[in-house]
Design a protein around this motif. Sequence first.
Motif, mmCIF file in Angstrom:
data_model
loop_
_atom_site.group_PDB
_atom_site.id
_atom_site.type_symbol
_atom_site.label_atom_id
_atom_site.label_comp_id
_atom_site.label_asym_id
_atom_site.label_seq_id
_atom_site.Cartn_x
_atom_site.Cartn_y
_atom_site.Cartn_z
ATOM 1 N N PRO A 28 7.374 -3.266 -2.767
ATOM 2 C CA PRO A 28 7.091 -3.266 -1.323
ATOM 3 C C PRO A 28 8.349 -3.375 -0.468
ATOM 4 N N THR A 29 8.254 -2.811 0.744
ATOM 5 C CA THR A 29 9.281 -2.979 1.778
ATOM 6 C C THR A 29 8.567 -3.237 3.090
ATOM 7 N N LEU A 30 9.144 -4.103 3.915
ATOM 8 C CA LEU A 30 8.435 -4.601 5.096
ATOM 9 C C LEU A 30 9.212 -4.315 6.373
ATOM 10 N N CYS A 31 8.483 -3.840 7.394
ATOM 11 C CA CYS A 31 9.016 -3.684 8.746
ATOM 12 C C CYS A 31 8.039 -4.321 9.724
ATOM 13 N N LYS A 32 8.533 -4.636 10.917
ATOM 14 C CA LYS A 32 7.679 -5.134 11.990
ATOM 15 C C LYS A 32 8.017 -4.334 13.236
ATOM 16 N N ASP A 33 6.983 -3.765 13.882
ATOM 17 C CA ASP A 33 7.272 -2.910 15.035
ATOM 18 C C ASP A 33 7.320 -3.733 16.319
ATOM 19 N N ASP A 34 7.612 -3.073 17.437
ATOM 20 C CA ASP A 34 7.789 -3.780 18.706
ATOM 21 C C ASP A 34 6.499 -4.439 19.195
ATOM 22 N N ALA A 35 5.349 -3.943 18.707
ATOM 23 C CA ALA A 35 4.065 -4.533 19.087
ATOM 24 C C ALA A 35 3.712 -5.740 18.212
ATOM 25 N N GLY A 36 4.545 -6.021 17.208
ATOM 26 C CA GLY A 36 4.290 -7.172 16.343
ATOM 27 C C GLY A 36 3.459 -6.854 15.119
ATOM 28 N N THR A 37 3.164 -5.589 14.887
ATOM 29 C CA THR A 37 2.415 -5.190 13.691
ATOM 30 C C THR A 37 3.366 -5.084 12.506
ATOM 31 N N TYR A 38 2.889 -5.591 11.356
ATOM 32 C CA TYR A 38 3.661 -5.491 10.114
ATOM 33 C C TYR A 38 3.295 -4.195 9.399
ATOM 34 N N TRP A 39 4.297 -3.540 8.860
ATOM 35 C CA TRP A 39 4.130 -2.286 8.127
ATOM 36 C C TRP A 39 4.748 -2.461 6.748
#
Length: 300
Positions: A28-39
């Motif tokens: 897995p690899t994790l990002c968080k967008d400007d809206a606060g959603t985790y991807w």
Amino acid sequence: MVAALSCFVNAYPEPGLVTGNVNPVADPTLCKDDAGTYWLFSTAPGIEIRTSTDRTAWTLIGVVWPDGASWTDVYTGTTNGNLWAPDCTYLDGQFYVSTGMAHPYPAIFFAKSTTGEPGSWTNEGLVTSTVTGDTYNAIDPNLIIVGDVWWLSLGSFWDGIMGEPTGKPTGTTVTHLAENSANGDEMEASVIWQNGSFFYLFTSWGLCCEGTSSTYMIRVGRSTEYNGDYVDANGVSLLDGGGTIVLEAHDDVIGPGGQDLMTDVDGTVIVYHYYTSAGTLLGINLVDFSTGWPVSILFD
Ligand SMILES: *[C@@H]1O[C@H](CO)[C@@H](O)[C@H](O)[C@H]1NC(C)=O
């Protein structure tokens, strides 16, 4: 007395609670967008995408390439083959995801999207590749941005971990960062992470993908420069087999590895996969760097 004894127990935290479709999840690899959603992106044909609003409950929403990624077929040697161990960076409203593949030809590709949604991605093409006779494999990319420098660590299983300039390479020179030759060169899944005055090179040692026979563990070294030289907590160079253990098999957790790190509101997060008799599961913990060496801890 009990408290004193507990100092001698090798106490790794349990993986944090996750719910939803989280089995199997590999690399897995994790990002968080400007809206606060985790991807969360992970190994699969097309690269799987999961989202979460709380980092606990995950929903599999589809893949990066719902119609396949035909440009990778020559590298995977099949049609719509597995795209391995993606790496996500979210920067200025843009997702950057790179991924590797190795059979028959090792190669790393990257893609961009502003929404992250399945099918919203543009293929940015080949980043780097290796051929038969090269000493390392172009797999398992991880991007670190240091000032104006975009640098990719990668590799390798053979010959350890390399680094080179990226978005698209400006040359063919690679820097050898780590090697585990005493153990059959079983090292991959690198992440370079900056905290304070040090860069930390996290790697997975051992074998993934063998279910409960997997031997993955997460080890680390540090350097004041992103391109090395990395040494472990005993001062042993990562090129000479050094590597301080961050997380290894414990309790019912087998083969933790394939990790990525991300900064979140409650600290630095590590995501990884591990094996139990139930399958290939998603692990999430916090990492504490306050001693100068990373320690994996459970979040509340
Ligand atoms: C570095 O680690 C410390 C201790 O875990 C943490 O408090 C701090 O936020 C980290 N800094 C960065 C830039 O991640």
